[in-house]
Design a protein around this motif. Structure first.
Motif, PDB file in Angstrom:
ATOM      1  N   UNK A  32       0.852  -1.189   0.000  1.00 55.17           N
ATOM      2  CA  UNK A  32       0.000   0.000   0.000  1.00 55.17           C
ATOM      3  C   UNK A  32       0.890   1.241   0.000  1.00 55.17           C
ATOM      4  N   UNK A  33       1.891   1.230  -0.874  1.00 58.14           N
ATOM      5  CA  UNK A  33       2.853   2.332  -0.955  1.00 58.14           C
ATOM      6  C   UNK A  33       2.398   3.355  -1.988  1.00 58.14           C
ATOM      7  N   UNK A  34       2.700   4.630  -1.712  1.00 61.77           N
ATOM      8  CA  UNK A  34       2.228   5.707  -2.578  1.00 61.77           C
ATOM      9  C   UNK A  34       3.293   6.780  -2.761  1.00 61.77           C
ATOM     10  N   UNK A  35       3.241   7.412  -3.916  1.00 58.73           N
ATOM     11  CA  UNK A  35       4.146   8.495  -4.241  1.00 58.73           C
ATOM     12  C   UNK A  35       3.775   9.756  -3.473  1.00 58.73           C
TER      13      UNK A  35
ATOM     14  N   UNK B 201       7.977  16.144  -9.644  1.00 60.01           N
ATOM     15  CA  UNK B 201       7.718  16.389  -8.214  1.00 60.01           C
ATOM     16  C   UNK B 201       7.929  15.167  -7.341  1.00 60.01           C
ATOM     17  N   UNK B 202       7.660  13.982  -7.869  1.00 62.41           N
ATOM     18  CA  UNK B 202       7.872  12.756  -7.097  1.00 62.41           C
ATOM     19  C   UNK B 202       9.344  12.563  -6.781  1.00 62.41           C
ATOM     20  N   UNK B 203      10.188  12.679  -7.790  1.00 57.57           N
ATOM     21  CA  UNK B 203      11.624  12.454  -7.600  1.00 57.57           C
ATOM     22  C   UNK B 203      12.258  13.586  -6.786  1.00 57.57           C
ATOM     23  N   UNK B 204      11.806  14.806  -6.985  1.00 57.27           N
ATOM     24  CA  UNK B 204      12.318  15.888  -6.146  1.00 57.27           C
ATOM     25  C   UNK B 204      12.002  15.641  -4.680  1.00 57.27           C
TER      26      UNK B 204
ATOM     27  N   UNK C  97       6.581   7.267  -0.186  1.00 53.40           N
ATOM     28  CA  UNK C  97       7.975   7.255  -0.632  1.00 53.40           C
ATOM     29  C   UNK C  97       8.787   8.380  -0.005  1.00 53.40           C
ATOM     30  N   UNK C  98       8.141   9.346   0.625  1.00 53.00           N
ATOM     31  CA  UNK C  98       8.881  10.403   1.304  1.00 53.00           C
ATOM     32  C   UNK C  98       9.762   9.818   2.401  1.00 53.00           C
ATOM     33  N   UNK C  99       9.448   8.598   2.835  1.00 53.39           N
ATOM     34  CA  UNK C  99      10.212   7.961   3.907  1.00 53.39           C
ATOM     35  C   UNK C  99      11.525   7.335   3.439  1.00 53.39           C
ATOM     36  N   UNK C 100      11.759   7.283   2.136  1.00 52.44           N
ATOM     37  CA  UNK C 100      12.955   6.617   1.613  1.00 52.44           C
ATOM     38  C   UNK C 100      14.227   7.308   2.083  1.00 52.44           C
ATOM     39  N   UNK C 101      14.243   8.632   2.066  1.00 51.55           N
ATOM     40  CA  UNK C 101      15.450   9.387   2.440  1.00 51.55           C
ATOM     41  C   UNK C 101      15.897   9.023   3.856  1.00 51.55           C
ATOM     42  N   UNK C 102      14.985   9.120   4.816  1.00 52.31           N
ATOM     43  CA  UNK C 102      15.353   8.829   6.206  1.00 52.31           C
ATOM     44  C   UNK C 102      15.642   7.344   6.416  1.00 52.31           C
ATOM     45  N   UNK C 103      14.991   6.498   5.648  1.00 54.16           N
ATOM     46  CA  UNK C 103      15.233   5.059   5.773  1.00 54.16           C
ATOM     47  C   UNK C 103      16.664   4.709   5.383  1.00 54.16           C
ATOM     48  N   UNK C 104      17.111   5.228   4.241  1.00 55.79           N
ATOM     49  CA  UNK C 104      18.481   4.952   3.795  1.00 55.79           C
ATOM     50  C   UNK C 104      19.490   5.599   4.737  1.00 55.79           C
ATOM     51  N   UNK C 105      19.198   6.786   5.215  1.00 63.23           N
ATOM     52  CA  UNK C 105      20.090   7.432   6.181  1.00 63.23           C
ATOM     53  C   UNK C 105      20.191   6.605   7.455  1.00 63.23           C
ATOM     54  N   UNK C 106      19.078   6.026   7.877  1.00 63.45           N
ATOM     55  CA  UNK C 106      19.060   5.182   9.067  1.00 63.45           C
ATOM     56  C   UNK C 106      19.920   3.939   8.851  1.00 63.45           C
TER      57      UNK C 106
END
Length: 492
Positions: A66-69, A76-79, A349-358
């Motif tokens: 149930x993932x969403x852009x 705007x999605x990639x930014x 997908x906004x959570x990807x940045x913090x996930x990879x940083x974690x």
């Protein structure tokens, strides 16, 4: 002998430090896919789709079903994902010319730049940003792909117009002449190299973005007649004015009147299979590499895609087909003992940045939105604090949780769908008195403050929501004053 001993000891220490660094900071294989909706085996979006490689990955990973852009458009999605900022906090609601990159790099720290500045080697290929950006502040190395003239199998598929953008045809070129094959080959090459630092390898698969052209064998593997998505004739009757305007029904009607929807859908599925094939090549290379036991795989698509649902083609709406995306996280480190499974709560997908940083033990800038998904990867019973927010133009928002989607447009129009009984979003419940409590709960999650839209380098064609009429008037005034039309970037 003593000299040789000390040299050997020194080499062992250096190797030990390298191995220790690898243990502390995993490698990241970052697979970005362009325009892929849920027509994959692991999401069950279409009965005839062929995606064995992604399906295999999902079975040993956490599959976010149930993932969403953050926004249903490439730019705007990639930014949002790569800079870690929601459109309503950045002002980056529509598409932008590629030369906005320098402005954004002065304001934000992109994900690859964050990793490079913290000791990672960063390698990229294909479409990561919206546009091929080879900024040395972000990338240790970036592939130059080679475009080749396509050779098509005669008499098959469909083409709209003359520039080839709206093409839905099987190609006869060797695999290596296709961009995605080159991108995957670059990923394989990097996985076969020796690295003395942890690496971030970004593999940007372009298909199934238009044109829907792919090697002929992927068309041949599909049935002649493709099952169309579920649709009803009166779907638009309960959709408010702004929602209807986002449909761009002219494109839907073009394929309907030409009786080529089957060609379009078959070509889209063929492109999905072609993307899956190249993703599989990279995943196989990882599995056979020295880095298999210390690599995190993050696979995602920038947004979904309409193939006729709600009388719509492409993306650019706030409905399920345009916002739902494939999203998988695989942790290959044996010490983490990943328990594979599915996660059905709504995830952005906004959570990807913090996930990879974690995962990489790197602190993020304070402005970064979202939250780390690492706890969910470790334990799928964990719930996020907030539902998913999707933007398409300032003032146009969709809120998605596990069971409902609420939409509010800039002019006050509303939609509410109960996914427990209406997965196709056919019945708008926004005015149903039985659902007012749920609607109010979801409404409360809408952004309380909106950043004004960034107007520099904007692609005017893509402006929606509260800024659309203002920019239309501004453009009209400029046209009248100058006596000609301003050029528009039509890269979509």
């Amino acid at each position: 002998m003593k000299i040789k001993f000390y040299i050997l000891l020194l080499l062992c220490c250096i190797q030990g430090r390298v191995l220790l660094a690898q243990e502390k900071q995993p490698n990241i294989l970052f697979i970005a896919i362009d325009d892929m909706n849920d027509w994959t085996g692991f999401l069950g979006g279409h009965p005839e789709t062929i995606t064995p490689n992604m399906d295999k990955l999902s079975k040993k990973s956490v599959n976010f079903t149930n993932a969403h852009t953050s926004a249903p458009g490439c730019s705007p999605s990639r930014n949002a994902l790569l800079y870690g900022v929601q459109p309503f906090n950045s002002g980056l609601y529509p598409f932008y010319e590629h030369n906005i990159h320098e402005q954004l790099m002065q304001q934000y720290t992109s994900l690859p730049r964050l990793l490079k500045e913290n000791g990672y080697s960063t390698f990229g290929a294909g479409k990561i940003h919206h546009g091929t950006l080879k900024d040395p502040r972000e990338w240790t190395d970036y592939l130059d792909t080679q475009k080749n003239k396509k050779v098509f199998r005669k008499g098959e598929g469909y083409i709209k117009g003359k520039n080839g953008k709206y093409s839905f045809r099987p190609t006869l070129n060797p695999d290596e002449e296709h961009i995605d094959h080159q991108v995957a080959s670059y990923g394989i090459e990097k996985l076969n190299e020796k690295h003395d630092k942890p690496f971030f390898l970004a593999v940007g698969i372009v298909k199934p973005h238009l044109p829907f052209d792919a090697p002929a064998r992927f068309f041949d593997a599909l049935p002649e007649n493709i099952t169309p998505p579920d649709m009803i004739e009166n779907d638009a009757d309960d959709i408010p004015k702004t929602g209807k305007s986002l449909r761009k029904i002219g494109e839907y009607n073009h394929y309907l009147n030409k009786d080529v929807w089957n060609d379009v859908r078959k070509a889209y599925l063929a492109c999905i299979s072609w993307a899956d094939y190249n993703i599989g090549r990279v995943l196989d290379a990882l599995e056979n590499s020295a880095y298999a036991d210390n690599t995190i795989v993050v696979l995602w698509s920038d947004h979904g895609y309409h193939l006729g649902e709600k009388q719509t083609f492409k993306k650019f709406t706030l409905w399920e087909e345009a916002t739902k995306v494939p999203f998988i996280i695989y942790d290959g480190r044996p010490q983490e003992k990943l328990k594979p499974g599915t996660y059905s709560e709504a995830v952005s997908l906004i959570n990807v940045y913090k996930t990879i940083a974690d995962y990489t033990n790197i602190n993020t800038p304070e402005y970064v939105d979202g939250e780390s998904l690492v706890p969910i990867v470790k334990n799928q019973s964990v719930k996020l604090e907030d539902p998913t927010i999707i933007s398409w133009g300032r003032g146009n928002y969709s809120v998605r949780n596990k069971d409902y989607r609420y939409i509010r447009y800039f002019d006050g129009g509303e939609e509410l769908y109960n996914h427990k009984i209406d997965s196709n979003e056919w019945h708008n419940l926004a005015k149903d008195s039985d659902y007012q409590k749920i609607k109010n709960e979801l409404n409360a999650h809408l952004p309380k403050h909106e950043k004004p839209m960034v107007s520099e380098h904007v692609s005017v064609w893509s402006i929606e929501g509260a800024d659309k009429e203002k920019f239309k008037a501004k453009k009209s005034s400029s046209t009248t004053k100058n006596g000609n039309k301003n050029p528009k970037n039509k890269t979509k």
